[in-house]
Design a protein around this motif. Structure first.
Motif, PDB file in Angstrom:
ATOM      1  N   ILE A 336       0.846  -1.189   0.000  1.00  0.00           N
ATOM      2  CA  ILE A 336       0.000   0.000   0.000  1.00  0.00           C
ATOM      3  C   ILE A 336       0.885   1.244   0.000  1.00  0.00           C
ATOM      4  O   ILE A 336       1.863   1.315   0.743  1.00  0.00           O
ATOM      5  CB  ILE A 336      -0.921  -0.007   1.242  1.00  0.00           C
ATOM      6  CG1 ILE A 336      -1.807  -1.261   1.239  1.00  0.00           C
ATOM      7  CG2 ILE A 336      -1.770   1.250   1.309  1.00  0.00           C
ATOM      8  CD1 ILE A 336      -2.471  -1.544   2.561  1.00  0.00           C
ATOM      9  N   THR A 344      -2.732  -0.493  -4.893  1.00  0.00           N
ATOM     10  CA  THR A 344      -3.760  -1.003  -3.991  1.00  0.00           C
ATOM     11  C   THR A 344      -4.674   0.116  -3.499  1.00  0.00           C
ATOM     12  O   THR A 344      -4.216   1.140  -2.993  1.00  0.00           O
ATOM     13  CB  THR A 344      -3.100  -1.690  -2.779  1.00  0.00           C
ATOM     14  OG1 THR A 344      -2.230  -2.727  -3.247  1.00  0.00           O
ATOM     15  CG2 THR A 344      -4.141  -2.284  -1.857  1.00  0.00           C
ATOM     16  N   ASP A 345      -6.004  -0.086  -3.651  1.00  0.00           N
ATOM     17  CA  ASP A 345      -6.999   0.808  -3.083  1.00  0.00           C
ATOM     18  C   ASP A 345      -7.963  -0.029  -2.252  1.00  0.00           C
ATOM     19  O   ASP A 345      -7.759  -1.237  -2.070  1.00  0.00           O
ATOM     20  CB  ASP A 345      -7.724   1.594  -4.178  1.00  0.00           C
ATOM     21  CG  ASP A 345      -8.414   0.698  -5.204  1.00  0.00           C
ATOM     22  OD1 ASP A 345      -8.474  -0.539  -4.993  1.00  0.00           O
ATOM     23  OD2 ASP A 345      -8.900   1.231  -6.223  1.00  0.00           O
ATOM     24  N   ALA A 349      -7.892  -4.006  -1.879  1.00  0.00           N
ATOM     25  CA  ALA A 349      -7.542  -4.614  -0.597  1.00  0.00           C
ATOM     26  C   ALA A 349      -8.619  -5.606  -0.157  1.00  0.00           C
ATOM     27  O   ALA A 349      -8.310  -6.700   0.346  1.00  0.00           O
ATOM     28  CB  ALA A 349      -7.345  -3.531   0.455  1.00  0.00           C
ATOM     29  N   GLU A 365       0.066  -6.672   5.678  1.00  0.00           N
ATOM     30  CA  GLU A 365       0.076  -5.376   5.024  1.00  0.00           C
ATOM     31  C   GLU A 365       1.466  -4.756   5.112  1.00  0.00           C
ATOM     32  O   GLU A 365       2.162  -4.898   6.119  1.00  0.00           O
ATOM     33  CB  GLU A 365      -0.958  -4.446   5.670  1.00  0.00           C
ATOM     34  CG  GLU A 365      -2.386  -4.921   5.421  1.00  0.00           C
ATOM     35  CD  GLU A 365      -3.396  -4.196   6.280  1.00  0.00           C
ATOM     36  OE1 GLU A 365      -3.010  -3.749   7.389  1.00  0.00           O
ATOM     37  OE2 GLU A 365      -4.558  -4.087   5.857  1.00  0.00           O
TER      38      GLU A 365
END
Length: 427
Positions: A336, A344-345, A349, A365
């Motif tokens: 991220i 990644t948004d 996700a 993450e």
């Protein structure tokens, strides 16, 4: 063997067979052909339709499997990765040397950790292109070494090693007078071609040390080129698995393994080039798609950009985000970045979380420390070119961009398991 040791053993075999991007796609193509995939040539007409296929373009490969019920608006599930790694590339006049040493003229490729290449037995590997246009792979085995200066001649070396890329990174490969030697001729002999027929070459330096599992409980895996052959191999095993157990109504599974990511992806075989877009267009045309149907197919597609990421380093924890500290064998990373260095948004996700949950794969993450700018991947390039929803993931590593990188034995297999589910339509 349990899945993790079996996968890591096969990953080691794949890396060993892939000292250059050209070898990586050749070995991938060999495995795909053995699994029933049909190789297509870009200059030929394609019939299209259901089946499993692959195309090679220089050091890149795209493979796909089309289910029997696929139509003009069937979407794509794409795993994107890259075949190149930071290294050194032979210059046009490669035979150099002085003071009785034979040396190789090399140019730095990408961003290698220079010191990690010192005092190793290294190979040359890549392709030779003849005047008639034919290409020949070549790999020498142990041939070169970047010898470090002895501490007796640099008493301050442990206070800070400074390597000049032009003066210090010239490997030795023999003894004698450079006027009487021919490194390109040696490569031609290894490839069993006449050196007078060689019109061009793309040859890089590669480590020759074999991949190795080690640690108190055999929890570590060390190898060259884990960034990013760990992702290419995961996608390769997953698409072969998915093709062997097809779903009639699943998406079109696509493995896109690009070259030149480490130097910006700006090439005909890189993610900034048209390769993936060209192949998706031809697949859609083979299914009878017009312009509107093709756009509908892309709108229902998804891309997982898989590239290695950083595990927390126990000796440099302050270089990581204090609240996000991925560990080896904790599962693949969900990468991220607020500045879109990773794509990644929130929907991406959620997609990745559901995919991992449903396939029984843990994930972690990753976000960078605010004062440590992160690198980027092919994810933003693919999303920008095609408008496909994309999420960035990858295997956690230590020693990224070293000649020999480190991962956990479980993580590459976890990535392959999640990718298999993804190719079969999971989310």
């Amino acid at each position: 063997m349990s899945p993790a040791p079996a996968h890591i053993s096969d990953l080691g075999a794949y890396v060993s067979a892939s000292p250059s991007s050209f070898h990586a796609v050749f070995e991938a193509g060999r495995r795909l052909a053995a699994a029933g995939f049909r190789r297509l040539e870009e200059q030929d007409a394609w019939e299209g339709g259901a089946g499993s296929y692959f195309v090679l373009r220089d050091g890149a490969l795209i493979a796909w499997t089309v289910p029997t019920t696929a139509g003009p608006t069937t979407g794509f599930h794409i795993l994107g990765a890259h075949t190149d790694s930071p290294s050194f590339k032979l210059k046009p006049k490669p035979t150099t040397g002085k003071y009785g040493w034979l040396q190789a003229g090399v140019e730095v490729y990408g961003g290698p950790l220079l010191n990690s290449w010192l005092d190793r037995e290294l190979a040359l590997a890549g392709r030779l292109t003849l005047h008639d246009g034919t290409e020949h792979l070549v790999a020498t085995g142990p041939l070169l070494r970047f010898p470090q200066l002895a501490i007796h001649l640099d008493r301050a070396v442990n206070d800070g090693l400074a390597l000049d890329k032009q003066r210090h990174m010239n490997p030795v490969w023999g003894l004698g007078d450079p006027a009487d030697a021919d490194l390109l001729g040696l490569l031609a002999a290894r490839a069993e071609v006449d050196p007078r027929d060689v019109g061009g070459f793309d040859v890089v330096v590669a480590d020759t040390q074999e991949p190795r599992v080690f640690g108190a409980q055999d929890e570590f895996f060390a190898s060259g080129r884990l960034d990013n052959l760990s992702s290419v191999h995961a996608g390769l095993t997953a698409i072969i698995d998915a093709a062997g157990r097809p779903l009639a109504d699943g998406p079109i599974a696509v493995l896109a393994a690009f070259d030149h990511e480490e130097v910006g992806s700006g090439s005909r075989s890189g993610a900034s080039g048209p390769f993936l877009e060209d192949m998706l267009l031809r697949i859609s045309l083979g299914l009878g798609a017009g312009a509107e149907e093709r756009l509908r197919a892309l709108a229902s597609s998804f891309c997982v950009s898989a590239d290695a990421g950083h595990a927390v380093h126990p000796n440099y924890a302050e270089r990581h985000d204090p609240a996000n500290l991925p560990v080896l064998n904790g599962g693949p990373l969900l990468k991220i970045n607020a500045n879109q260095r990773y794509t990644t948004d929130a929907p991406g996700a959620a997609f990745w979380a559901a995919l991992c949950r449903d396939s029984g794969v843990p994930y972690q993450e990753f976000v960078s420390n605010n004062v440590m700018p992160c690198g980027s991947t092919i994810g933003p390039l693919t999303a920008t070119r095609l408008g496909i929803r994309t999420v960035d993931v990858g295997t956690p590593l230590l020693s990224m961009h070293s000649a020999r990188e480190l991962c956990g034995v479980a993580d590459p297999g976890h990535l392959a398991t999640a990718t298999t589910a993804f190719f079969r339509g999971g989310r």
